[in-house]
Design a protein around this motif. Sequence first.
Motif, PDB file in Angstrom:
ATOM      1  N   LEU A 144       4.295  12.563  12.750  1.00 11.33           N
ATOM      2  CA  LEU A 144       3.816  11.811  11.575  1.00 11.33           C
ATOM      3  C   LEU A 144       4.190  12.490  10.257  1.00 11.33           C
ATOM      4  N   ARG A 145       4.474  13.788  10.312  1.00 16.06           N
ATOM      5  CA  ARG A 145       4.849  14.486   9.062  1.00 16.06           C
ATOM      6  C   ARG A 145       6.112  13.896   8.466  1.00 16.06           C
ATOM      7  N   ALA A 146       6.918  13.251   9.314  1.00 14.32           N
ATOM      8  CA  ALA A 146       8.163  12.649   8.819  1.00 14.32           C
ATOM      9  C   ALA A 146       7.951  11.198   8.377  1.00 14.32           C
ATOM     10  N   VAL A 147       6.716  10.722   8.399  1.00 15.48           N
ATOM     11  CA  VAL A 147       6.440   9.321   8.003  1.00 15.48           C
ATOM     12  C   VAL A 147       5.492   9.347   6.809  1.00 15.48           C
ATOM     13  N   PRO A 148       6.021   9.409   5.586  1.00 20.26           N
ATOM     14  CA  PRO A 148       5.139   9.537   4.423  1.00 20.26           C
ATOM     15  C   PRO A 148       4.200   8.350   4.281  1.00 20.26           C
ATOM     16  N   GLY A 149       2.941   8.646   3.916  1.00 21.85           N
ATOM     17  CA  GLY A 149       2.001   7.561   3.622  1.00 21.85           C
ATOM     18  C   GLY A 149       1.261   7.005   4.826  1.00 21.85           C
ATOM     19  N   ILE A 150       1.535   7.527   6.032  1.00 18.48           N
ATOM     20  CA  ILE A 150       0.812   7.023   7.218  1.00 18.48           C
ATOM     21  C   ILE A 150       0.034   8.174   7.851  1.00 18.48           C
ATOM     22  N   ASP A 151      -1.243   7.924   8.132  1.00 17.29           N
ATOM     23  CA  ASP A 151      -2.074   8.918   8.816  1.00 17.29           C
ATOM     24  C   ASP A 151      -2.864   8.237   9.927  1.00 17.29           C
ATOM     25  N   VAL A 152      -3.293   9.034  10.909  1.00 15.66           N
ATOM     26  CA  VAL A 152      -4.170   8.508  11.971  1.00 15.66           C
ATOM     27  C   VAL A 152      -5.433   9.355  12.028  1.00 15.66           C
ATOM     28  N   THR A 153      -6.532   8.705  12.371  1.00 15.92           N
ATOM     29  CA  THR A 153      -7.787   9.427  12.579  1.00 15.92           C
ATOM     30  C   THR A 153      -8.603   8.641  13.610  1.00 15.92           C
ATOM     31  N   GLY A 154      -9.758   9.189  14.006  1.00 17.59           N
ATOM     32  CA  GLY A 154     -10.603   8.484  14.974  1.00 17.59           C
ATOM     33  C   GLY A 154     -10.882   9.351  16.181  1.00 17.59           C
ATOM     34  N   ARG A 204     -12.657  13.139   7.330  1.00 12.19           N
ATOM     35  CA  ARG A 204     -12.740  13.724   5.978  1.00 12.19           C
ATOM     36  C   ARG A 204     -11.463  14.526   5.683  1.00 12.19           C
ATOM     37  N   GLU A 205     -11.035  15.278   6.677  1.00 12.38           N
ATOM     38  CA  GLU A 205      -9.831  16.105   6.482  1.00 12.38           C
ATOM     39  C   GLU A 205      -8.608  15.205   6.250  1.00 12.38           C
ATOM     40  N   VAL A 206      -8.498  14.134   7.034  1.00 13.48           N
ATOM     41  CA  VAL A 206      -7.354  13.223   6.896  1.00 13.48           C
ATOM     42  C   VAL A 206      -7.393  12.533   5.532  1.00 13.48           C
ATOM     43  N   ALA A 207      -8.571  12.081   5.115  1.00 11.34           N
ATOM     44  CA  ALA A 207      -8.672  11.360   3.832  1.00 11.34           C
ATOM     45  C   ALA A 207      -8.239  12.249   2.673  1.00 11.34           C
ATOM     46  N   ARG A 208      -8.546  13.544   2.767  1.00  7.77           N
ATOM     47  CA  ARG A 208      -8.241  14.464   1.653  1.00  7.77           C
ATOM     48  C   ARG A 208      -6.763  14.805   1.555  1.00  7.77           C
ATOM     49  N   ARG A 209      -5.990  14.492   2.632  1.00  3.07           N
ATOM     50  CA  ARG A 209      -4.561  14.810   2.575  1.00  3.07           C
ATOM     51  C   ARG A 209      -3.897  14.027   1.463  1.00  3.07           C
ATOM     52  N   LYS A 210      -2.933  14.632   0.818  1.00  6.66           N
ATOM     53  CA  LYS A 210      -2.234  13.934  -0.287  1.00  6.66           C
ATOM     54  C   LYS A 210      -1.195  12.980   0.298  1.00  6.66           C
ATOM     55  N   TYR A 265       0.835  -1.205   0.000  1.00  6.55           N
ATOM     56  CA  TYR A 265       0.000   0.000   0.000  1.00  6.55           C
ATOM     57  C   TYR A 265       0.872   1.258   0.000  1.00  6.55           C
ATOM     58  N   ASP A 266       0.461   2.219  -0.833  1.00 11.18           N
ATOM     59  CA  ASP A 266       1.182   3.503  -0.872  1.00 11.18           C
ATOM     60  C   ASP A 266       0.798   4.349   0.344  1.00 11.18           C
ATOM     61  N   ARG A 267      -0.421   4.089   0.831  1.00  4.67           N
ATOM     62  CA  ARG A 267      -0.903   4.902   1.934  1.00  4.67           C
ATOM     63  C   ARG A 267      -1.686   4.019   2.910  1.00  4.67           C
TER      64      ARG A 267
END
Length: 456
Positions: A424-434, A450-456, A267-269
């Motif tokens: 997390l800004r230093a870890v490309p392709g990983i995001d957290v939400t919840g 929604r905000e997290v999903a829209r991030r590139k 997975y890229d993301r």
Amino acid sequence: MNIAIIGAGLAGLTCAYELRNSGHAVDVYEATERIGGKLHTVAFAAGPTDMGAEAFIARRHDAVDFFTELGLAGSLVEPSGLGSLVYIDGETRPLPRGGIMGVPSSSVGVAHLVSPEAASLIDAESDAPGIDWEIGGDVNVGKLVRERYGDEIVDHVVSALLGGVYSCTADDLGLRATIPQLAEEFDRLASAGPVHLSAAVRNLEQARAELPTGQGAVFNSFRDGYQELYEALAEKSGANIYVDAFISGIAKEGEGYRLNGGEDEVYDRVILAVPAPTAALLLKKVAPDVAEAVAPVKLADSVVVGMRFADDTGLPDNSGILVAAGTENVTAKAFTFSSRKWPHLAERGGALVRASFGRFGDTIAVRASEDDLVDWALDDLLTITGFDGRAAGLEEIYVQRWFGGLPRYDETHLATVAKVSALLRAVPGIDVTGAWVGGVGVPAVIANAREVARRK
Ligand SMILES: Cc1cc2nc3c(=O)[nH]c(=O)nc-3n(C[C@H](O)[C@H](O)[C@H](O)COP(=O)(O)OP(=O)(O)OC[C@H]3O[C@@H](n4cnc5c(N)ncnc54)[C@H](O)[C@@H]3O)c2cc1C
């Protein structure tokens, strides 16, 4: 791009929906056999019944707009508007409508809930030296209100009200995370002079009184329960949703990530839409510093016992009742009289009541048997309201344990989340939400996802 979402609760499903037209392949992994997470609608014979979240703040127009976009506007229903009660020292008393989360600006309106000595303390607060407030700072809610107004108002009202939202007493919660408008008013007052709790609450009450009327109910619910929402999100997302798919780890592979327990994909993301302790475990290998930063976030367990009775005679004409913290001989922390609170549930006939148990640090969800929980629910209901559920014909019962139901938003929480986001800004392709990232309420979880999903 290949995207994986871990967790098919509200946050994960909202992310999946938000990515539906992005042109990316989206796989959602859910550890349990059903989607929805803390949203769980159970099929009672009388109709679908929520055993997790049951309402949302409709004054958040972004949430209502989102449900409208999903085609669910026609499913939204309003409450009856009946008032709530609080059980203190063996008596039921009306909950005050003024104040901010039970914190009053004076003893007027709460004099029936505290002793005369406690009422005098509240009224003397404006004469005490100001609060030592640092602009942008935070404080423990219980500590603040105890210091300014004494213990009674905290135990009788503030903890009971906050406990209904966060499954924590005021002593486990931070002001800026849970009553942000009060923290912001402190900031405003501090920039001009001394800070007093009573003055800050009074200013907020005045601002509220000046709001235009006729905005509709503060809360709404879904006619057929939250399943309407989570099923719509799942269906309209077009994502591949795998249930019974427990993800036990994330490993780096080239520029992407492979999931332990997932499909044979890189997975890229990866979006982690799981509770904080699970996020910490999953991040251990790929982002150990982030995992360490998430670790302080703790969860509060709780239990909901849903009960349906044939006859509603004698059930109070109120939306529900909170139990003051520290009340002896009562185990429940609150009852929602759902068939009184929601006209669409009253139409089904009989009575529907939800008993809630457990606050942060309490092990009741782990230790209590199902039989005990039902007995306590019925006994406490009888003790508090005089309504004899056994005599009223108990037709259906559902016991829902919420292990790690809600994250504890204490006074360190916002700083923890800010640190996690920065790392997390230093870890490309990983995001957290919840719920632990952007707020526990349904509208807040949706907005953050929604905000997290829209991030590139
Ligand atoms: C009893 C209760 C009542 C509430 N009432 C209200 C209310 O009336 N109004 C309101 O606005 N809010 C309410 N809330 C809060 C709201 O329901 C939650 O904040 C929200 O639903 C959380 O959504 P989430 O997606 O962040 O987390 P969750 O719902 O916890 O979803 C996370 C998902 O991840 C899955 N998962 C975990 N680990 C893994 C893994 N390793 N691999 C794969 N999947 C995994 C879980 O099984 C779960 O399905 C209530 C919460 C509770 C507990």
